[in-house]
Design a protein around this motif. Structure first.
Motif, PDB file in Angstrom:
ATOM      1  N   TYR A 165       0.868  -1.079  -0.058  1.00 26.51           N
ATOM      2  CA  TYR A 165      -0.147   0.081   0.158  1.00 26.51           C
ATOM      3  C   TYR A 165       0.900   1.262  -0.057  1.00 26.51           C
ATOM      4  CZ  TYR A 165      -4.071  -2.655   0.729  1.00 26.51           C
ATOM      5  OH  TYR A 165      -5.094  -3.676   0.582  1.00 26.51           O
ATOM      6  N   SER A 166       0.517   2.093  -0.643  1.00 26.79           N
ATOM      7  CA  SER A 166       1.566   3.238  -0.925  1.00 26.79           C
ATOM      8  C   SER A 166       1.117   4.650  -0.003  1.00 26.79           C
ATOM      9  CB  SER A 166       1.194   3.810  -2.407  1.00 26.79           C
ATOM     10  OG  SER A 166      -0.425   4.123  -2.611  1.00 26.79           O
ATOM     11  N   GLY A 167       0.302   4.588   0.738  1.00 27.67           N
ATOM     12  CA  GLY A 167      -0.136   5.609   1.384  1.00 27.67           C
ATOM     13  C   GLY A 167      -1.140   5.452   2.903  1.00 27.67           C
ATOM     14  N   MET A 168      -0.975   6.392   3.684  1.00 24.22           N
ATOM     15  CA  MET A 168      -2.017   5.866   4.835  1.00 24.22           C
ATOM     16  C   MET A 168      -3.094   7.027   5.268  1.00 24.22           C
ATOM     17  SD  MET A 168      -1.156   4.089   8.789  1.00 24.22           S
ATOM     18  CE  MET A 168      -0.230   5.570   9.309  1.00 24.22           C
ATOM     19  N   PHE A 169      -4.114   6.910   5.445  1.00 26.57           N
ATOM     20  CA  PHE A 169      -5.217   7.836   5.924  1.00 26.57           C
ATOM     21  C   PHE A 169      -5.684   7.437   6.998  1.00 26.57           C
ATOM     22  CE2 PHE A 169      -4.806   8.408   1.360  1.00 26.57           C
ATOM     23  CZ  PHE A 169      -5.197   9.523   1.045  1.00 26.57           C
ATOM     24  N   VAL A 170      -5.421   8.289   8.233  1.00 27.89           N
ATOM     25  CA  VAL A 170      -5.705   7.999   9.572  1.00 27.89           C
ATOM     26  C   VAL A 170      -6.978   8.724   9.815  1.00 27.89           C
ATOM     27  CG1 VAL A 170      -5.254   8.218  12.044  1.00 27.89           C
ATOM     28  CG2 VAL A 170      -3.314   7.790  10.298  1.00 27.89           C
ATOM     29  N   THR A 171      -8.087   7.850   9.966  1.00 26.58           N
ATOM     30  CA  THR A 171      -9.355   8.462  10.481  1.00 26.58           C
ATOM     31  C   THR A 171      -9.432   8.865  12.006  1.00 26.58           C
ATOM     32  OG1 THR A 171     -10.712   7.417   8.547  1.00 26.58           O
ATOM     33  CG2 THR A 171     -11.800   8.190  10.640  1.00 26.58           C
ATOM     34  N   ARG A 260       3.343   8.975  12.616  1.00 26.46           N
ATOM     35  CA  ARG A 260       4.204   9.857  11.690  1.00 26.46           C
ATOM     36  C   ARG A 260       5.485   9.032  11.853  1.00 26.46           C
ATOM     37  NH1 ARG A 260       4.207  11.659   6.853  1.00 26.46           N
ATOM     38  NH2 ARG A 260       5.071   9.570   6.891  1.00 26.46           N
ATOM     39  N   GLU A 261       5.988   8.987  12.980  1.00 26.71           N
ATOM     40  CA  GLU A 261       7.299   8.407  13.189  1.00 26.71           C
ATOM     41  C   GLU A 261       7.352   7.003  12.655  1.00 26.71           C
ATOM     42  OE1 GLU A 261      10.253   7.469  16.939  1.00 26.71           O
ATOM     43  OE2 GLU A 261       8.550   8.662  17.137  1.00 26.71           O
ATOM     44  N   ASN A 262       6.174   6.048  12.748  1.00 24.92           N
ATOM     45  CA  ASN A 262       6.311   4.720  12.340  1.00 24.92           C
ATOM     46  C   ASN A 262       5.785   4.266  10.948  1.00 24.92           C
ATOM     47  OD1 ASN A 262       7.156   3.063  14.888  1.00 24.92           O
ATOM     48  ND2 ASN A 262       6.152   4.649  15.750  1.00 24.92           N
ATOM     49  N   TRP A 263       5.575   5.510  10.273  1.00 25.51           N
ATOM     50  CA  TRP A 263       4.942   5.152   8.650  1.00 25.51           C
ATOM     51  C   TRP A 263       6.009   6.058   7.855  1.00 25.51           C
ATOM     52  CZ3 TRP A 263       2.222   2.009   6.021  1.00 25.51           C
ATOM     53  CH2 TRP A 263       1.661   2.481   4.710  1.00 25.51           C
ATOM     54  N   ASP A 264       6.480   5.337   7.009  1.00 22.39           N
ATOM     55  CA  ASP A 264       7.560   6.119   5.987  1.00 22.39           C
ATOM     56  C   ASP A 264       6.733   6.653   4.782  1.00 22.39           C
ATOM     57  OD1 ASP A 264       9.624   5.375   7.670  1.00 22.39           O
ATOM     58  OD2 ASP A 264       9.988   3.426   6.588  1.00 22.39           O
ATOM     59  N   GLY A 265       5.708   6.034   4.444  1.00 16.93           N
ATOM     60  CA  GLY A 265       4.933   6.657   3.248  1.00 16.93           C
ATOM     61  C   GLY A 265       4.150   8.153   3.358  1.00 16.93           C
ATOM     62  N   PRO A 266       3.251   8.498   2.475  1.00 16.98           N
ATOM     63  CA  PRO A 266       2.690   9.744   2.490  1.00 16.98           C
ATOM     64  C   PRO A 266       1.641   9.143   3.563  1.00 16.98           C
ATOM     65  CG  PRO A 266       2.698   9.104   0.275  1.00 16.98           C
ATOM     66  CD  PRO A 266       3.420   7.711   1.051  1.00 16.98           C
ATOM     67  N   LEU A 267       1.265  10.394   4.545  1.00 17.76           N
ATOM     68  CA  LEU A 267       0.416  10.124   5.562  1.00 17.76           C
ATOM     69  C   LEU A 267      -0.815  11.283   5.614  1.00 17.76           C
ATOM     70  CD1 LEU A 267      -0.376   8.753   8.266  1.00 17.76           C
ATOM     71  CD2 LEU A 267       1.026  10.456   9.363  1.00 17.76           C
ATOM     72  N   TYR A 268      -1.754  10.881   5.583  1.00 20.44           N
ATOM     73  CA  TYR A 268      -2.990  11.940   5.550  1.00 20.44           C
ATOM     74  C   TYR A 268      -3.913  11.816   6.983  1.00 20.44           C
ATOM     75  CZ  TYR A 268      -2.240  13.188   0.923  1.00 20.44           C
ATOM     76  OH  TYR A 268      -1.612  13.333  -0.194  1.00 20.44           O
ATOM     77  N   ILE A 269      -4.243  12.943   7.392  1.00 15.19           N
ATOM     78  CA  ILE A 269      -5.282  12.887   8.763  1.00 15.19           C
ATOM     79  C   ILE A 269      -6.707  13.216   7.991  1.00 15.19           C
ATOM     80  CG2 ILE A 269      -4.933  15.338   9.027  1.00 15.19           C
ATOM     81  CD1 ILE A 269      -5.317  14.591  12.130  1.00 15.19           C
ATOM     82  N   LYS A 270      -7.690  12.081   8.451  1.00 17.37           N
ATOM     83  CA  LYS A 270      -8.962  12.402   7.968  1.00 17.37           C
ATOM     84  C   LYS A 270      -9.878  12.529   8.834  1.00 17.37           C
ATOM     85  CE  LYS A 270     -12.201   9.670   5.081  1.00 17.37           C
ATOM     86  NZ  LYS A 270     -13.411   9.992   6.060  1.00 17.37           N
ATOM     87  N   GLY A 271     -10.947  13.604   8.649  1.00 17.62           N
ATOM     88  CA  GLY A 271     -12.056  13.933   9.622  1.00 17.62           C
ATOM     89  C   GLY A 271     -11.740  15.306  10.264  1.00 17.62           C
ATOM     90  N   VAL A 272     -10.940  16.248   9.477  1.00 20.52           N
ATOM     91  CA  VAL A 272     -10.894  17.583   9.952  1.00 20.52           C
ATOM     92  C   VAL A 272     -11.635  18.390   9.594  1.00 20.52           C
ATOM     93  CG1 VAL A 272      -8.867  19.277  10.230  1.00 20.52           C
ATOM     94  CG2 VAL A 272      -8.223  16.842  10.128  1.00 20.52           C
ATOM     95  N   LEU A 273     -12.234  19.312  10.564  1.00 21.09           N
ATOM     96  CA  LEU A 273     -13.065  20.346  10.040  1.00 21.09           C
ATOM     97  C   LEU A 273     -12.404  21.804  10.699  1.00 21.09           C
ATOM     98  CD1 LEU A 273     -16.315  18.611  10.830  1.00 21.09           C
ATOM     99  CD2 LEU A 273     -15.719  19.174   8.863  1.00 21.09           C
ATOM    100  N   ASP A 274     -11.510  21.684  11.327  1.00 22.54           N
ATOM    101  CA  ASP A 274     -10.957  23.023  12.038  1.00 22.54           C
ATOM    102  C   ASP A 274      -9.437  23.424  11.459  1.00 22.54           C
ATOM    103  OD1 ASP A 274     -11.164  24.705  14.654  1.00 22.54           O
ATOM    104  OD2 ASP A 274      -9.131  24.016  14.813  1.00 22.54           O
ATOM    105  N   ALA A 275      -9.462  24.438  11.089  1.00 18.65           N
ATOM    106  CA  ALA A 275      -8.041  24.898  10.566  1.00 18.65           C
ATOM    107  C   ALA A 275      -6.799  24.705  11.631  1.00 18.65           C
ATOM    108  CB  ALA A 275      -8.404  26.494  10.085  1.00 18.65           C
ATOM    109  N   ASP A 276      -7.237  25.043  12.694  1.00 19.09           N
ATOM    110  CA  ASP A 276      -6.101  24.932  13.879  1.00 19.09           C
ATOM    111  C   ASP A 276      -5.587  23.608  13.970  1.00 19.09           C
ATOM    112  OD1 ASP A 276      -6.162  27.570  14.502  1.00 19.09           O
ATOM    113  OD2 ASP A 276      -7.514  27.126  16.047  1.00 19.09           O
ATOM    114  N   ASP A 277      -6.667  22.456  13.787  1.00 16.85           N
ATOM    115  CA  ASP A 277      -6.112  20.970  13.933  1.00 16.85           C
ATOM    116  C   ASP A 277      -5.539  20.756  12.540  1.00 16.85           C
ATOM    117  OD1 ASP A 277      -7.763  20.693  16.179  1.00 16.85           O
ATOM    118  OD2 ASP A 277      -9.452  19.693  15.334  1.00 16.85           O
ATOM    119  N   ALA A 278      -5.963  21.193  11.376  1.00 14.18           N
ATOM    120  CA  ALA A 278      -5.013  21.127  10.220  1.00 14.18           C
ATOM    121  C   ALA A 278      -3.636  21.536  10.154  1.00 14.18           C
ATOM    122  CB  ALA A 278      -5.693  21.820   9.106  1.00 14.18           C
ATOM    123  N   GLU A 279      -3.502  22.884  10.673  1.00 14.90           N
ATOM    124  CA  GLU A 279      -2.258  23.256  11.141  1.00 14.90           C
ATOM    125  C   GLU A 279      -1.295  22.280  11.841  1.00 14.90           C
ATOM    126  OE1 GLU A 279       0.677  25.476  10.417  1.00 14.90           O
ATOM    127  OE2 GLU A 279      -1.053  26.453   9.991  1.00 14.90           O
TER     128      GLU A 279
END
Length: 406
Positions: A165-171, A260-279
């Motif tokens: 698998y080429s990337g991970m999306f964390v819900t 993040r420390e334990n995944w070498d590929g692209p990492l996305y965070i899923k379920g964000v609605l707040d700009a501070d959380d995204a930052e």
């Protein structure tokens, strides 16, 4: 390991996503339909996701000499033919027996990729063996109560890494289960609560019922030991409830930093609605964020995903990729999301409609419909390239049009 290659057809099908929705409604029992199509509580947020798109109209310029023929882009390091990914939707095997494997194969035929749910009805390894590209993996960071805090998560991450698998999306928007009353009223659960009336409802759809009984593609195969699967759904779920904590309100930013420390590929965070959380996520090394309210299936009365998008795109766009999911039914919806700062979108219910109605061929055709609608809309707008889309192409719906002269 048994793997199928579903033969996709080139025959024409329904014209719109809504047409597929109507066919899907007839194809599956009520309890499955509640799982696919309904949301939490009063479904206020689910409805708001759709309504948000109607607040924008598209600007059109003529005689530009442009035709939008190329929708290719790159998301999470993978080249795709259209800025659409298939969102993670657990238990897709209930919509059609081919489930997430059929959907991933369909995505490839449409020139894109799928994000495979932890709660899939096919194992990570089955899907990897049955596809040609490195798809993405969606992580629910569940805990094994018999081991340490991160042991189960780490084991799953190693499995999908080994499978290619080429990337991970964390819900991250499921600290507790959303109150999906429509599902409860119809007996939808893990396993489903069957009554004579519900069995009859399923029996009235003999094609679905026969496939369900034959293939028995239930959710959470990535957590259930093969021996437990053989004991039936009820035995497997009892084991799950004893061993695993599926909803984890104790998760925090330190846990995300560990991922993040334990995944070498692209990492996305899923379920964000707040700009501070995204930052904060980007500051911890996230390569991208998915602006999402879980399709209105978690916190009811949460802000519509499209309404949350501009502030998040303004804050982290350019430093991280920004994706959107929730409420997309038309190619013009995708164009509007891109104008508001999204790099791409994820679709969940639309491809499930296609899958339920016509198997993998339907899921593939849904993507093709949206791709065609995007091309047509952009050509009519006078826009040639995805990179040219920005907020200047949007007009607030109902805004007064200035009258010049008489």
């Amino acid at each position: 390991m048994p793997v199928f290659r579903y033969k996709l057809s080139s025959r024409p099908g329904p014209l719109t996503v809504e047409d597929y929705r109507a066919r899907a409604r007839r194809a599956v029992p009520d309890m499955v339909w509640a799982y696919v199509d309904y949301g939490a509580e009063s479904m206020t947020t689910m409805d708001a996701n759709r309504a948000a798109f109607d607040r924008y109209m598209l600007k059109s310029k003529v005689l530009t000499g442009h035709e939008a023929t190329d929708l290719t882009t790159t998301l999470a390091g993978q080249d795709i033919s259209v800025p659409i990914l298939l969102a993670p939707t657990g238990a897709a095997g209930l919509s059609h027996w081919t489930g997430e494997l059929g959907a991933a194969q369909a995505a490839e035929r449409a020139g894109t990729l799928s994000i495979v749910s932890t709660a899939a009805s096919y194992s990570f390894e089955e899907i990897a063996a049955g596809t040609e590209r490195g798809h993405f993996f969606q992580l629910y960071p569940w805990a094994d109560l018999t081991t340490g805090r991160h042991d189960l998560t780490h084991a799953m991450m190693k499995r999908v890494e080994h499978a290619g698998y080429s990337g991970m999306f964390v819900t991250v928007d499921v600290p507790t289960h959303g109150n999906r009353e429509s599902e409860q009223k119809r007996g939808m659960g893990n396993p489903p609560v069957l009554t004579p009336k519900r069995v009859l409802d399923a029996a009235l759809r003999p094609k679905w019922w026969a496939a369900f009984l034959k293939h028995q593609r239930m959710s959470l195969r990535n957590l259930i030991d093969p021996g437990e699967r053989a004991g039936g759904a009820r035995t497997a779920m009892k084991t799950l409830s004893r061993q695993f904590r599926m909803m984890r309100p104790e998760l925090n930013w330190d846990d995300f930093a560990w991922m993040r420390e334990n995944w070498d590929g692209p990492l996305y965070i899923k379920g964000v609605l707040d700009a501070d959380d995204a930052e904060r996520a980007v500051g911890l090394g996230a390569d991208g964020v998915v602006v999402s309210n879980h399709g209105g299936r978690q916190l009811d009365c949460a802000v519509a995903a499209l309404d949350a998008l501009p502030a998040i795109a303004d804050r982290v766009g350019g430093r991280a990729e920004v994706l959107l999911d929730g409420g997309i039914r038309r190619g013009t919806d995708i164009v509007k999301a891109l104008c508001l700062g999204a790099d791409g979108v994820c679709i969940g219910r639309p491809y499930l409609y296609g899958l339920a109605a016509a198997g993998p061929d339907g899921a593939r055709h849904v993507v093709e419909i949206l791709k065609s609608e995007m091309r047509r809309a952009m050509t009519l707008m006078g826009v040639a390239n995805l990179d040219d889309l920005d907020a200047s192409w949007l007009i607030p719906a109902g805004a007064p049009v200035p009258i010049v002269g008489r």
